[in-house]
Design a protein around this motif. Structure first.
Motif, short mmCIF file in Angstrom:
data_model
loop_
_atom_site.label_atom_id
_atom_site.label_comp_id
_atom_site.label_asym_id
_atom_site.label_seq_id
_atom_site.Cartn_x
_atom_site.Cartn_y
_atom_site.Cartn_z
N VAL A 90 59.53 13.87 45.16
CA VAL A 90 58.87 12.88 44.55
C VAL A 90 59.07 12.84 42.70
O VAL A 90 59.12 11.93 42.00
N CYS A 91 59.76 13.96 43.05
CA CYS A 91 59.59 14.49 41.05
C CYS A 91 61.20 12.93 40.65
O CYS A 91 60.96 12.66 39.58
N ALA A 92 61.37 13.72 41.77
CA ALA A 92 62.99 12.75 41.18
C ALA A 92 63.16 10.77 41.44
O ALA A 92 63.43 9.80 40.37
N LEU A 93 61.30 10.41 42.31
CA LEU A 93 61.54 9.51 42.05
C LEU A 93 60.58 8.72 41.09
O LEU A 93 60.61 7.36 40.53
N CYS A 94 59.64 9.98 40.82
CA CYS A 94 58.19 9.36 39.60
C CYS A 94 59.27 9.47 37.97
O CYS A 94 58.91 9.09 37.58
N PHE A 95 59.83 11.14 37.70
CA PHE A 95 60.10 11.15 36.63
C PHE A 95 61.46 10.70 36.44
O PHE A 95 62.31 10.73 34.90
N ARG A 99 66.57 5.85 43.55
CA ARG A 99 65.98 5.53 44.15
C ARG A 99 67.39 5.16 45.51
O ARG A 99 66.79 4.89 46.35
N ASN A 100 68.25 5.86 44.29
CA ASN A 100 69.74 5.40 45.55
C ASN A 100 69.71 6.53 47.08
O ASN A 100 68.77 7.90 46.48
N PRO A 101 69.75 6.87 48.52
CA PRO A 101 69.16 7.19 49.06
C PRO A 101 70.08 8.76 49.09
O PRO A 101 69.70 9.94 49.27
N LEU A 102 71.35 8.95 48.43
CA LEU A 102 72.35 9.62 48.02
C LEU A 102 71.02 10.54 47.11
O LEU A 102 71.18 11.71 47.27
N ALA A 103 70.52 9.99 45.96
CA ALA A 103 70.89 10.74 44.73
C ALA A 103 68.75 11.61 45.77
O ALA A 103 68.55 12.81 44.96
N LEU A 104 67.86 10.97 46.25
CA LEU A 104 67.16 11.01 47.02
C LEU A 104 67.26 12.22 47.90
O LEU A 104 66.44 13.10 48.20
N LEU A 105 68.25 12.69 48.81
CA LEU A 105 68.98 13.12 49.83
C LEU A 105 69.14 14.63 48.70
O LEU A 105 68.43 16.12 48.96
N GLY A 149 49.92 20.52 46.32
CA GLY A 149 48.95 19.68 45.12
C GLY A 149 49.70 19.66 43.85
O GLY A 149 49.70 18.28 43.50
N LEU A 150 50.52 19.81 43.85
CA LEU A 150 52.06 19.12 42.50
C LEU A 150 51.78 17.99 43.03
O LEU A 150 52.10 16.93 41.90
N ALA A 151 52.52 17.71 44.07
CA ALA A 151 53.02 15.78 44.38
C ALA A 151 52.32 15.61 44.15
O ALA A 151 52.64 14.61 43.96
N SER A 152 50.33 16.17 45.43
CA SER A 152 49.67 14.78 44.69
C SER A 152 49.08 14.51 43.78
O SER A 152 48.80 13.90 43.15
N LEU A 153 49.52 15.58 42.76
CA LEU A 153 48.87 15.71 41.64
C LEU A 153 49.75 14.52 40.39
O LEU A 153 49.82 13.24 39.86
N ILE A 154 51.26 14.88 41.12
CA ILE A 154 52.10 14.14 40.04
C ILE A 154 51.92 12.36 40.51
O ILE A 154 51.42 11.60 39.95
N MET A 155 51.63 12.26 41.85
CA MET A 155 51.12 11.04 42.52
C MET A 155 50.26 9.65 42.76
O MET A 155 50.39 8.50 42.50
N LEU A 156 49.39 10.97 41.49
CA LEU A 156 48.16 10.21 41.50
C LEU A 156 48.42 9.24 40.16
O LEU A 156 47.46 8.42 39.57
N ALA A 159 50.05 4.46 40.41
CA ALA A 159 48.85 3.85 41.51
C ALA A 159 49.95 2.42 42.28
O ALA A 159 49.58 2.48 43.57
N ASP A 160 50.89 2.33 41.97
CA ASP A 160 51.75 1.06 43.51
C ASP A 160 52.19 2.30 44.63
O ASP A 160 51.81 1.36 45.09
N GLY A 161 52.61 2.82 44.39
CA GLY A 161 52.83 3.70 44.84
C GLY A 161 52.61 4.64 46.32
O GLY A 161 52.43 5.58 46.99
N LEU A 162 51.32 4.46 45.17
CA LEU A 162 50.23 5.87 46.20
C LEU A 162 49.95 5.39 47.42
O LEU A 162 49.60 6.36 48.91
#
Length: 326
Positions: A90-95, A99-105, A149-156, A159-162
Protein backbone atom coordinates in the motif's frame (compact mmCIF):
# COMPACT_ATOMS: atom_id res chain seq x y z
CA UNK A 1 -5.95 -45.76 12.99
CA UNK A 2 -3.27 -45.49 10.29
CA UNK A 3 -3.88 -47.26 6.98
CA UNK A 4 -0.84 -47.78 4.79
CA UNK A 5 -1.78 -46.86 1.22
CA UNK A 6 0.74 -46.87 -1.64
CA UNK A 7 2.24 -43.47 -2.28
CA UNK A 8 1.24 -43.57 -5.95
CA UNK A 9 -2.41 -44.03 -5.01
CA UNK A 10 -2.35 -41.14 -2.53
CA UNK A 11 -0.66 -38.96 -5.15
CA UNK A 12 -3.25 -39.94 -7.72
CA UNK A 13 -6.10 -39.11 -5.36
CA UNK A 14 -4.63 -35.69 -4.53
CA UNK A 15 -3.95 -34.89 -8.19
CA UNK A 16 -7.45 -36.00 -9.17
CA UNK A 17 -9.00 -33.91 -6.40
CA UNK A 18 -7.05 -30.81 -7.46
CA UNK A 19 -8.06 -31.33 -11.10
CA UNK A 20 -11.72 -31.72 -10.13
CA UNK A 21 -11.62 -28.55 -8.03
CA UNK A 22 -9.92 -26.64 -10.85
CA UNK A 23 -12.64 -27.73 -13.29
CA UNK A 24 -15.25 -26.67 -10.73
CA UNK A 25 -13.60 -23.25 -10.51
CA UNK A 26 -13.94 -22.91 -14.29
CA UNK A 27 -17.68 -23.54 -14.03
CA UNK A 28 -18.39 -21.54 -10.87
CA UNK A 29 -19.65 -18.03 -11.51
CA UNK A 30 -22.34 -15.49 -10.84
CA UNK A 31 -24.89 -17.52 -12.77
CA UNK A 32 -24.03 -20.75 -10.99
CA UNK A 33 -22.76 -23.72 -12.98
CA UNK A 34 -23.50 -22.33 -16.39
CA UNK A 35 -21.91 -21.75 -19.76
CA UNK A 36 -19.80 -18.62 -20.21
CA UNK A 37 -17.99 -16.78 -23.02
CA UNK A 38 -14.40 -17.72 -23.79
CA UNK A 39 -13.10 -14.53 -22.14
CA UNK A 40 -14.79 -15.45 -18.86
CA UNK A 41 -13.37 -18.97 -19.02
CA UNK A 42 -9.89 -17.49 -19.47
CA UNK A 43 -10.32 -15.17 -16.47
CA UNK A 44 -11.52 -18.09 -14.35
CA UNK A 45 -8.54 -20.16 -15.45
CA UNK A 46 -6.14 -17.37 -14.37
CA UNK A 47 -7.99 -17.14 -11.08
CA UNK A 48 -7.87 -20.88 -10.49
CA UNK A 49 -4.12 -20.94 -11.17
CA UNK A 50 -3.64 -18.09 -8.69
CA UNK A 51 -5.64 -19.99 -6.04
CA UNK A 52 -3.49 -23.10 -6.52
CA UNK A 53 -0.23 -21.16 -6.15
CA UNK A 54 -1.32 -18.98 -3.23
CA UNK A 55 -2.83 -21.86 -1.27
CA UNK A 56 0.25 -24.03 -1.74
CA UNK A 57 2.60 -21.18 -0.77
CA UNK A 58 0.62 -20.32 2.38
CA UNK A 59 0.53 -23.94 3.59
CA UNK A 60 4.21 -24.68 2.94
CA UNK A 61 5.21 -21.39 4.61
CA UNK A 62 3.06 -22.26 7.60
CA UNK A 63 4.75 -25.66 7.95
CA UNK A 64 8.20 -24.06 7.83
CA UNK A 65 7.25 -21.44 10.41
CA UNK A 66 5.89 -24.15 12.69
CA UNK A 67 9.15 -26.09 12.47
CA UNK A 68 11.13 -22.89 12.96
CA UNK A 69 9.23 -21.66 16.02
CA UNK A 70 8.12 -24.97 17.55
CA UNK A 71 4.59 -23.52 17.58
CA UNK A 72 1.87 -25.81 16.14
CA UNK A 73 -0.39 -22.91 15.09
CA UNK A 74 2.18 -20.55 13.54
CA UNK A 75 1.37 -19.36 10.03
CA UNK A 76 2.08 -16.21 7.97
CA UNK A 77 -1.36 -14.62 8.36
CA UNK A 78 -1.57 -15.20 12.10
CA UNK A 79 1.96 -13.92 12.73
CA UNK A 80 1.32 -10.64 10.91
CA UNK A 81 3.60 -11.38 7.96
CA UNK A 82 0.83 -10.95 5.40
CA UNK A 83 -0.34 -7.72 7.03
CA UNK A 84 3.20 -6.30 6.92
CA UNK A 85 3.53 -7.24 3.26
CA UNK A 86 0.17 -5.60 2.53
CA UNK A 87 1.24 -2.40 4.33
CA UNK A 88 4.46 -2.22 2.30
CA UNK A 89 2.51 -2.75 -0.92
CA UNK A 90 0.00 0.00 0.00
CA UNK A 91 2.85 2.40 0.80
CA UNK A 92 4.48 1.66 -2.56
CA UNK A 93 1.20 2.32 -4.37
CA UNK A 94 0.20 5.50 -2.53
CA UNK A 95 3.51 7.24 -1.77
CA UNK A 96 5.87 5.99 -4.48
CA UNK A 97 3.12 5.52 -7.12
CA UNK A 98 4.55 2.20 -8.21
CA UNK A 99 2.43 0.25 -10.68
CA UNK A 100 4.89 -2.22 -12.13
CA UNK A 101 4.14 -5.78 -10.88
CA UNK A 102 7.82 -6.53 -10.19
CA UNK A 103 8.19 -3.31 -8.19
CA UNK A 104 5.08 -4.11 -6.15
CA UNK A 105 6.38 -7.62 -5.49
CA UNK A 106 9.66 -6.12 -4.27
CA UNK A 107 7.79 -3.80 -1.90
CA UNK A 108 5.67 -6.67 -0.59
CA UNK A 109 8.82 -8.75 -0.11
CA UNK A 110 10.42 -5.98 1.91
CA UNK A 111 7.45 -5.80 4.29
CA UNK A 112 7.21 -9.56 4.81
CA UNK A 113 10.97 -9.91 5.31
CA UNK A 114 11.08 -7.14 7.92
CA UNK A 115 8.18 -8.74 9.80
CA UNK A 116 9.78 -12.20 9.79
CA UNK A 117 13.18 -10.84 10.84
CA UNK A 118 11.55 -8.98 13.73
CA UNK A 119 9.71 -12.12 14.84
CA UNK A 120 12.87 -14.19 14.36
CA UNK A 121 14.81 -11.80 16.60
CA UNK A 122 12.06 -11.99 19.23
CA UNK A 123 11.77 -15.78 19.19
CA UNK A 124 15.01 -16.68 21.09
CA UNK A 125 14.08 -14.39 23.99
CA UNK A 126 10.60 -15.91 24.17
CA UNK A 127 11.99 -19.44 24.03
CA UNK A 128 14.48 -18.66 26.79
CA UNK A 129 11.57 -17.68 29.02
CA UNK A 130 9.55 -20.68 27.80
CA UNK A 131 6.76 -18.40 26.63
CA UNK A 132 7.05 -19.03 22.89
CA UNK A 133 3.71 -20.76 22.28
CA UNK A 134 1.38 -17.96 23.32
CA UNK A 135 3.63 -14.92 23.27
CA UNK A 136 4.69 -15.40 19.64
CA UNK A 137 1.05 -15.51 18.56
CA UNK A 138 0.28 -12.38 20.59
CA UNK A 139 3.24 -10.60 18.99
CA UNK A 140 1.94 -11.59 15.56
CA UNK A 141 -1.57 -10.39 16.38
CA UNK A 142 -0.18 -7.04 17.56
CA UNK A 143 1.91 -6.71 14.39
CA UNK A 144 -1.06 -7.62 12.21
CA UNK A 145 -3.36 -5.11 13.91
CA UNK A 146 -0.78 -2.33 13.70
CA UNK A 147 0.00 -2.90 10.02
CA UNK A 148 -3.67 -3.29 9.12
CA UNK A 149 -4.58 -0.07 10.91
CA UNK A 150 -1.80 1.88 9.21
CA UNK A 151 -2.75 0.55 5.79
CA UNK A 152 -6.41 1.52 6.33
CA UNK A 153 -5.38 5.00 7.50
CA UNK A 154 -3.28 5.52 4.38
CA UNK A 155 -6.08 4.33 2.07
CA UNK A 156 -8.62 6.69 3.66
CA UNK A 157 -6.94 9.48 1.73
CA UNK A 158 -7.14 7.55 -1.54
CA UNK A 159 -10.83 7.78 -2.36
CA UNK A 160 -10.41 6.49 -5.91
CA UNK A 161 -8.91 3.18 -4.82
CA UNK A 162 -10.74 2.68 -1.52
CA UNK A 163 -13.38 0.27 -2.88
CA UNK A 164 -10.76 -1.95 -4.50
CA UNK A 165 -8.70 -1.86 -1.31
CA UNK A 166 -11.67 -2.98 0.77
CA UNK A 167 -12.16 -5.97 -1.50
CA UNK A 168 -8.45 -6.83 -1.64
CA UNK A 169 -7.73 -6.44 2.10
CA UNK A 170 -10.46 -8.98 2.96
CA UNK A 171 -8.82 -11.47 0.62
CA UNK A 172 -9.93 -11.78 -2.99
CA UNK A 173 -8.80 -13.28 -6.27
CA UNK A 174 -11.26 -11.20 -8.29
CA UNK A 175 -8.64 -8.49 -8.87
CA UNK A 176 -5.99 -10.85 -10.29
CA UNK A 177 -4.51 -9.49 -13.51
CA UNK A 178 -2.45 -11.38 -16.07
CA UNK A 179 0.74 -9.34 -15.61
CA UNK A 180 0.69 -9.66 -11.83
CA UNK A 181 -0.12 -13.38 -12.06
CA UNK A 182 2.82 -13.98 -14.38
CA UNK A 183 5.25 -12.13 -12.10
CA UNK A 184 3.93 -13.46 -8.79
CA UNK A 185 3.26 -16.91 -10.23
CA UNK A 186 6.84 -17.25 -11.40
CA UNK A 187 8.04 -16.17 -7.95
CA UNK A 188 5.73 -18.58 -6.10
CA UNK A 189 6.54 -21.47 -8.42
CA UNK A 190 10.28 -20.96 -7.96
CA UNK A 191 10.11 -20.60 -4.18
CA UNK A 192 7.86 -23.66 -3.83
CA UNK A 193 10.37 -25.74 -5.79
CA UNK A 194 13.17 -24.39 -3.61
CA UNK A 195 11.28 -25.23 -0.42
CA UNK A 196 10.62 -28.78 -1.59
CA UNK A 197 14.27 -29.29 -2.59
CA UNK A 198 15.50 -28.01 0.79
CA UNK A 199 12.82 -29.82 2.82
CA UNK A 200 15.21 -32.43 4.35
CA UNK A 201 17.43 -29.63 5.65
CA UNK A 202 14.57 -27.44 6.87
CA UNK A 203 13.13 -30.40 8.79
CA UNK A 204 16.18 -30.25 11.08
CA UNK A 205 14.87 -26.95 12.48
CA UNK A 206 12.20 -28.93 14.31
CA UNK A 207 14.90 -30.73 16.33
CA UNK A 208 16.11 -27.58 18.08
CA UNK A 209 19.47 -25.80 17.99
CA UNK A 210 21.59 -28.43 19.78
CA UNK A 211 20.26 -31.46 17.93
CA UNK A 212 20.51 -29.68 14.58
CA UNK A 213 24.18 -28.94 15.31
CA UNK A 214 24.72 -32.58 16.22
CA UNK A 215 23.18 -33.59 12.88
CA UNK A 216 25.81 -31.49 11.11
CA UNK A 217 23.54 -28.57 10.17
CA UNK A 218 24.03 -24.82 10.63
CA UNK A 219 20.85 -23.72 12.47
CA UNK A 220 21.41 -19.98 12.03
CA UNK A 221 21.93 -20.37 8.29
CA UNK A 222 18.94 -22.68 7.96
CA UNK A 223 16.73 -20.24 9.86
CA UNK A 224 17.80 -17.38 7.61
CA UNK A 225 17.12 -19.41 4.47
CA UNK A 226 13.72 -20.53 5.82
CA UNK A 227 12.77 -16.94 6.69
CA UNK A 228 13.79 -15.76 3.23
CA UNK A 229 11.70 -18.48 1.55
CA UNK A 230 8.69 -17.64 3.71
CA UNK A 231 9.14 -13.94 2.88
CA UNK A 232 9.18 -14.64 -0.85
CA UNK A 233 6.08 -16.84 -0.55
CA UNK A 234 4.24 -14.21 1.52
CA UNK A 235 5.11 -11.45 -0.96
CA UNK A 236 3.69 -13.38 -3.91
CA UNK A 237 0.59 -14.52 -2.02
CA UNK A 238 -0.30 -11.03 -0.75
CA UNK A 239 0.28 -9.43 -4.16
CA UNK A 240 -2.21 -11.87 -5.73
CA UNK A 241 -4.87 -12.47 -3.08
CA UNK A 242 -4.37 -9.93 -0.30
CA UNK A 243 -3.63 -10.77 3.34
CA UNK A 244 -5.24 -14.17 3.98
CA UNK A 245 -5.42 -15.43 7.53
CA UNK A 246 -5.57 -19.09 8.62
CA UNK A 247 -5.21 -20.45 5.08
CA UNK A 248 -1.73 -21.85 5.77
CA UNK A 249 -2.66 -23.33 9.15
CA UNK A 250 -5.71 -25.08 7.69
CA UNK A 251 -3.63 -26.53 4.86
CA UNK A 252 -1.08 -27.94 7.32
CA UNK A 253 -3.84 -29.34 9.52
CA UNK A 254 -5.43 -31.16 6.57
CA UNK A 255 -2.03 -32.46 5.42
CA UNK A 256 -1.27 -33.80 8.89
CA UNK A 257 -4.59 -35.67 8.83
CA UNK A 258 -3.74 -37.25 5.48
CA UNK A 259 -0.23 -38.11 6.66
CA UNK A 260 -1.38 -39.63 9.96
CA UNK A 261 -4.06 -41.78 8.37
CA UNK A 262 -2.53 -42.81 5.05
CA UNK A 263 1.22 -42.00 4.99
CA UNK A 264 2.73 -42.46 8.46
CA UNK A 265 6.49 -42.02 8.54
CA UNK A 266 6.73 -40.23 5.18
CA UNK A 267 9.76 -38.13 4.25
CA UNK A 268 10.20 -34.43 4.96
CA UNK A 269 9.87 -33.56 1.27
CA UNK A 270 6.64 -35.52 0.98
CA UNK A 271 5.26 -33.77 4.09
CA UNK A 272 5.81 -30.38 2.45
CA UNK A 273 4.31 -31.71 -0.79
CA UNK A 274 1.19 -32.80 1.09
CA UNK A 275 0.95 -29.35 2.67
CA UNK A 276 1.20 -27.73 -0.75
CA UNK A 277 -1.51 -29.98 -2.24
CA UNK A 278 -3.90 -29.53 0.71
CA UNK A 279 -3.37 -25.78 0.85
CA UNK A 280 -4.01 -25.45 -2.89
CA UNK A 281 -7.17 -27.59 -2.70
CA UNK A 282 -8.46 -25.64 0.30
CA UNK A 283 -8.06 -22.20 -1.28
CA UNK A 284 -9.51 -23.38 -4.60
CA UNK A 285 -12.56 -24.73 -2.77
CA UNK A 286 -12.94 -21.49 -0.77
CA UNK A 287 -12.69 -19.42 -3.96
CA UNK A 288 -15.45 -21.47 -5.61
CA UNK A 289 -17.60 -21.01 -2.50
CA UNK A 290 -16.90 -17.26 -2.51
CA UNK A 291 -18.36 -17.00 -6.02
CA UNK A 292 -21.40 -19.23 -5.41
CA UNK A 293 -22.61 -18.53 -1.86
CA UNK A 294 -23.86 -14.97 -2.43
CA UNK A 295 -24.17 -14.92 -6.24
CA UNK A 296 -24.32 -12.60 -8.14
CA UNK A 297 -22.15 -10.95 -5.48
CA UNK A 298 -18.89 -12.35 -4.19
CA UNK A 299 -18.13 -13.29 -0.59
CA UNK A 300 -14.75 -12.23 0.84
CA UNK A 301 -12.25 -15.04 0.42
CA UNK A 302 -10.46 -14.14 3.65
CA UNK A 303 -13.69 -14.52 5.63
CA UNK A 304 -14.33 -18.00 4.24
CA UNK A 305 -10.81 -19.02 5.30
CA UNK A 306 -11.08 -17.32 8.69
CA UNK A 307 -14.35 -18.91 9.82
CA UNK A 308 -13.13 -22.54 9.86
CA UNK A 309 -9.59 -21.40 10.67
CA UNK A 310 -10.65 -19.73 13.92
CA UNK A 311 -12.46 -22.89 15.04
CA UNK A 312 -9.44 -25.08 14.23
CA UNK A 313 -7.15 -22.63 16.03
CA UNK A 314 -9.26 -22.74 19.21
CA UNK A 315 -9.46 -26.53 19.04
CA UNK A 316 -5.70 -26.92 18.59
CA UNK A 317 -4.91 -24.48 21.40
CA UNK A 318 -7.06 -26.37 23.89
CA UNK A 319 -6.06 -29.81 22.59
CA UNK A 320 -2.27 -29.30 22.87
CA UNK A 321 -0.17 -28.06 25.75
CA UNK A 322 1.72 -24.79 25.14
CA UNK A 323 4.84 -25.36 23.07
CA UNK A 324 3.84 -28.85 21.96
CA UNK A 325 5.08 -29.87 18.52
CA UNK A 326 2.66 -30.31 15.68
Amino acid sequence: MAINIPLQRVGGLLAGGLLALFLLSLLAGAGGLSAAPAEVWALRAWRGAAALLVGAACAVSARLLQDLSGNPVAEPGLLGVHAAAALALVCALCFLHWRNPLALLLASLGGSLLALLALGALLPALQARQRSAHSLILAGVALSASCGGLASLIMLRQADGLDQYRQWVLGSLALVQADMLLAAGALLGAVLCLMLLCAPYFSLLHLGHSRALTAGAHPARLRLHALLCCSLAAAGAVALAGPLGFCGMLGVWLAQGVQTRWLPGCSARLRLGLCAACGAALLLLCDCAARLLAAPYESPLGVLCALPGALVLLWRLQARPPGAAA
